[in-house]
Design a protein around this motif. Structure first.
Motif, PDB file in Angstrom:
ATOM      1  N   LEU A   1      11.711  51.955 -24.629  1.00 30.38           N
ATOM      2  CA  LEU A   1      12.109  50.669 -25.188  1.00 30.38           C
ATOM      3  C   LEU A   1      13.520  50.765 -25.758  1.00 30.38           C
ATOM      4  CD1 LEU A   1       8.796  49.786 -27.062  1.00 30.38           C
ATOM      5  CD2 LEU A   1       9.492  49.101 -24.767  1.00 30.38           C
ATOM      6  N   LYS A   2      14.273  49.696 -25.533  1.00 25.79           N
ATOM      7  CA  LYS A   2      15.625  49.602 -26.057  1.00 25.79           C
ATOM      8  C   LYS A   2      15.592  48.924 -27.429  1.00 25.79           C
ATOM      9  CE  LYS A   2      17.168  51.226 -22.128  1.00 25.79           C
ATOM     10  NZ  LYS A   2      17.691  52.606 -22.022  1.00 25.79           N
ATOM     11  N   TRP A   3      16.723  49.041 -28.118  1.00 25.83           N
ATOM     12  CA  TRP A   3      16.772  48.456 -29.464  1.00 25.83           C
ATOM     13  C   TRP A   3      16.660  46.935 -29.433  1.00 25.83           C
ATOM     14  CZ3 TRP A   3      20.639  44.958 -30.498  1.00 25.83           C
ATOM     15  CH2 TRP A   3      21.737  44.942 -29.622  1.00 25.83           C
ATOM     16  N   TYR A   4      17.022  46.336 -28.292  1.00 22.33           N
ATOM     17  CA  TYR A   4      16.983  44.888 -28.204  1.00 22.33           C
ATOM     18  C   TYR A   4      15.644  44.378 -27.664  1.00 22.33           C
ATOM     19  CZ  TYR A   4      18.485  46.404 -23.534  1.00 22.33           C
ATOM     20  OH  TYR A   4      18.596  47.056 -22.334  1.00 22.33           O
ATOM     21  N   ASP A   5      14.691  45.286 -27.393  1.00 20.24           N
ATOM     22  CA  ASP A   5      13.359  44.860 -26.957  1.00 20.24           C
ATOM     23  C   ASP A   5      12.534  44.477 -28.183  1.00 20.24           C
ATOM     24  OD1 ASP A   5      13.795  45.249 -24.216  1.00 20.24           O
ATOM     25  OD2 ASP A   5      13.347  47.392 -24.375  1.00 20.24           O
ATOM     26  N   VAL A   6      12.689  43.239 -28.589  1.00 19.94           N
ATOM     27  CA  VAL A   6      12.052  42.782 -29.822  1.00 19.94           C
ATOM     28  C   VAL A   6      10.726  42.069 -29.569  1.00 19.94           C
ATOM     29  CG1 VAL A   6      14.232  42.603 -31.073  1.00 19.94           C
ATOM     30  CG2 VAL A   6      13.412  40.645 -29.742  1.00 19.94           C
ATOM     31  N   LYS A   7      10.435  41.748 -28.311  1.00 18.96           N
ATOM     32  CA  LYS A   7       9.172  41.074 -28.015  1.00 18.96           C
ATOM     33  C   LYS A   7       7.993  42.031 -28.148  1.00 18.96           C
ATOM     34  CE  LYS A   7      10.952  37.499 -24.912  1.00 18.96           C
ATOM     35  NZ  LYS A   7      10.828  36.890 -23.582  1.00 18.96           N
ATOM     36  N   ALA A   8       6.836  41.456 -28.470  1.00 21.05           N
ATOM     37  CA  ALA A   8       5.635  42.275 -28.639  1.00 21.05           C
ATOM     38  C   ALA A   8       5.112  42.803 -27.314  1.00 21.05           C
ATOM     39  CB  ALA A   8       4.553  41.473 -29.345  1.00 21.05           C
ATOM     40  N   GLU A   9       5.396  42.089 -26.199  1.00 18.87           N
ATOM     41  CA  GLU A   9       4.873  42.492 -24.902  1.00 18.87           C
ATOM     42  C   GLU A   9       5.881  43.398 -24.190  1.00 18.87           C
ATOM     43  OE1 GLU A   9       5.103  39.374 -25.908  1.00 18.87           O
ATOM     44  OE2 GLU A   9       2.985  39.022 -26.396  1.00 18.87           O
ATOM     45  N   CYS A  10       5.337  44.383 -23.472  1.00 21.03           N
ATOM     46  CA  CYS A  10       6.172  45.291 -22.673  1.00 21.03           C
ATOM     47  C   CYS A  10       6.670  44.542 -21.432  1.00 21.03           C
ATOM     48  CB  CYS A  10       5.367  46.526 -22.272  1.00 21.03           C
ATOM     49  SG  CYS A  10       6.251  47.658 -21.177  1.00 21.03           S
ATOM     50  N   LYS A  11       7.967  44.704 -21.086  1.00 18.90           N
ATOM     51  CA  LYS A  11       8.538  44.018 -19.937  1.00 18.90           C
ATOM     52  C   LYS A  11       7.984  44.554 -18.627  1.00 18.90           C
ATOM     53  CE  LYS A  11      12.930  42.726 -22.076  1.00 18.90           C
ATOM     54  NZ  LYS A  11      14.410  42.855 -22.017  1.00 18.90           N
ATOM     55  N   SER A  12       7.536  45.816 -18.636  1.00 23.55           N
ATOM     56  CA  SER A  12       7.062  46.422 -17.388  1.00 23.55           C
ATOM     57  C   SER A  12       5.613  46.086 -17.090  1.00 23.55           C
ATOM     58  CB  SER A  12       7.250  47.939 -17.444  1.00 23.55           C
ATOM     59  OG  SER A  12       8.619  48.270 -17.539  1.00 23.55           O
ATOM     60  N   CYS A  13       4.729  46.325 -18.047  1.00 25.98           N
ATOM     61  CA  CYS A  13       3.293  46.124 -17.799  1.00 25.98           C
ATOM     62  C   CYS A  13       2.718  44.913 -18.509  1.00 25.98           C
ATOM     63  CB  CYS A  13       2.512  47.369 -18.193  1.00 25.98           C
ATOM     64  SG  CYS A  13       2.613  47.784 -19.951  1.00 25.98           S
ATOM     65  N   GLY A  14       3.472  44.307 -19.418  1.00 22.76           N
ATOM     66  CA  GLY A  14       3.026  43.099 -20.095  1.00 22.76           C
ATOM     67  C   GLY A  14       2.011  43.313 -21.201  1.00 22.76           C
ATOM     68  N   VAL A  15       1.683  44.556 -21.534  1.00 25.66           N
ATOM     69  CA  VAL A  15       0.696  44.806 -22.581  1.00 25.66           C
ATOM     70  C   VAL A  15       1.297  44.519 -23.956  1.00 25.66           C
ATOM     71  CG1 VAL A  15       1.276  47.235 -23.013  1.00 25.66           C
ATOM     72  CG2 VAL A  15      -1.063  46.454 -23.356  1.00 25.66           C
ATOM     73  N   SER A  16       0.455  44.038 -24.887  1.00 26.56           N
ATOM     74  CA  SER A  16       0.906  43.799 -26.261  1.00 26.56           C
ATOM     75  C   SER A  16       0.980  45.156 -26.982  1.00 26.56           C
ATOM     76  CB  SER A  16      -0.059  42.862 -26.991  1.00 26.56           C
ATOM     77  OG  SER A  16       0.325  42.727 -28.341  1.00 26.56           O
ATOM     78  N   ILE A  17       2.199  45.552 -27.268  1.00 25.42           N
ATOM     79  CA  ILE A  17       2.394  46.897 -27.854  1.00 25.42           C
ATOM     80  C   ILE A  17       1.733  47.023 -29.226  1.00 25.42           C
ATOM     81  CG2 ILE A  17       4.142  48.532 -28.661  1.00 25.42           C
ATOM     82  CD1 ILE A  17       5.981  47.462 -26.455  1.00 25.42           C
TER      83      ILE A  17
END
Length: 305
Positions: A12-28
């Motif tokens: 994850l990058k510092w700008y990945d602020v969403k709760a869902e993963c961009k690759s698999c869509g799971v709620s982290i």
């Protein structure tokens, strides 16, 4: 936020602020929350066990037995020995009593000496230099110094009881008690030397206090102090030699007390429920009796009519 996705492992990058993963869509934040909840519960249980372990030993070290209760009291009582007079220098000018507030001796008290010394300590060192550091001023000040060290060692010995609670058979208190008694003895020797050298000095200044035809020596208070310190030492030796319970034994006793308390509360709740049911039964019987009396009275009135 996590540095990698717990499901797919994507970094994850510092700008990945969403709760869902961009690759698999799971709620982290919610990923595998049941397992993490169990882990948190296990960690909390472990911390509580550690807390109770520390608390059990702390309470046991302080007042777990009658001997340890006596030790606490006897380790505090020596403070009395620093109020009574240890020594005195009497003269036709000023007199100095080595007691805290001066109620046992005439003239200046130990507090007055401290005020004078910290107000003009250079004058005291000049007085000691004039007598080549081997006269009444020098020996009295050394006696006061060792008296303060004695008090310091006694205070440390007392607080060691609290700080060494994880080691109920620690001998640190014994060491500091011995140091305290040794300082008291050295202090007594210094005060004795001060009393012996004072008559040789016809007139001298004790800091701000003029002394003329002085004499002095130790007094009864120092023996009281040494006796009380010795009693505290004996108490700490007895505690160090006495058998001590382990963490496991203390935890078993705590759980047994907890179980007994819960059983007592359970029985009390049963008795309370029984009393409630009995009260309800009596209330129903009383209500039934009232109704029957009312019916009988009503039937009697009808017969009269």
């Amino acid at each position: 936020m996590a540095s990698t996705c717990p499901n797919c492992g994507r970094k994850l990058k510092w700008y990945d602020v969403k709760a869902e993963c961009k690759s698999c869509g799971v709620s982290i934040p919610n990923f595998n929350w049941e397992a993490r909840l169990e882990e948190d519960a296990a960690l909390a249980e472990k911390k509580f066990a550690s807390f109770y372990r520390t608390l059990n030993m702390f309470a046991y070290s302080l007042w777990g037995t009658k001997l340890r209760i006596a030790r606490i009291i006897l380790s505090f009582i020596p403070i009395i020995g620093f109020i009574v007079p240890w020594a005195a220098l009497k003269s036709n000018g000023e007199s100095i009593g080595i007691d805290v507030i001066g109620i046992f001796t005439d003239g200046k008290s130990l507090i007055d000496v401290f005020k004078s010394f910290f107000g003009n300590s250079g004058l005291y060192f000049q007085n000691m230099a004039y007598e080549n550091y081997s006269g009444p001023v020098t020996y009295t000040m050394l006696g006061i110094l060792f008296m303060v060290l004695c008090l310091l060692m006694a205070v440390i010995a007392f607080f060691m009881i609290l700080f060494t609670n994880k080691h109920p058979k620690s001998k640190l208190m014994v060491i500091f008690d011995c140091l305290s008694i040794a300082c008291a003895v050295v202090s007594g020797v210094m005060f004795t030397l001060a009393g012996k050298t004072a008559p040789a000095e016809t007139a001298f200044n004790f800091g701000d206090f003029p002394m003329l035809n002085a004499s002095g020596g130790i007094m009864w208070g120092i023996f009281v102090a040494i006796a009380l310190l010795t009693v505290a030492l004996v108490a700490n030796i007895l505690v160090a030699k006495a058998p001590a319970k382990s963490h496991e034994q203390l935890e078993e006793e705590r759980l047994a007390r907890k179980a007994a308390k819960e059983e007592k509360e359970r029985l009390a709740e049963i008795e309370k429920e029984k009393a409630r049911l009995e009260a309800e039964k009596k209330a129903e019987e009383e209500q039934k009796r009232i109704v029957e009396e009312a019916r009988a009275k009503l039937a009697k009135n009808k017969d009269k009519e």
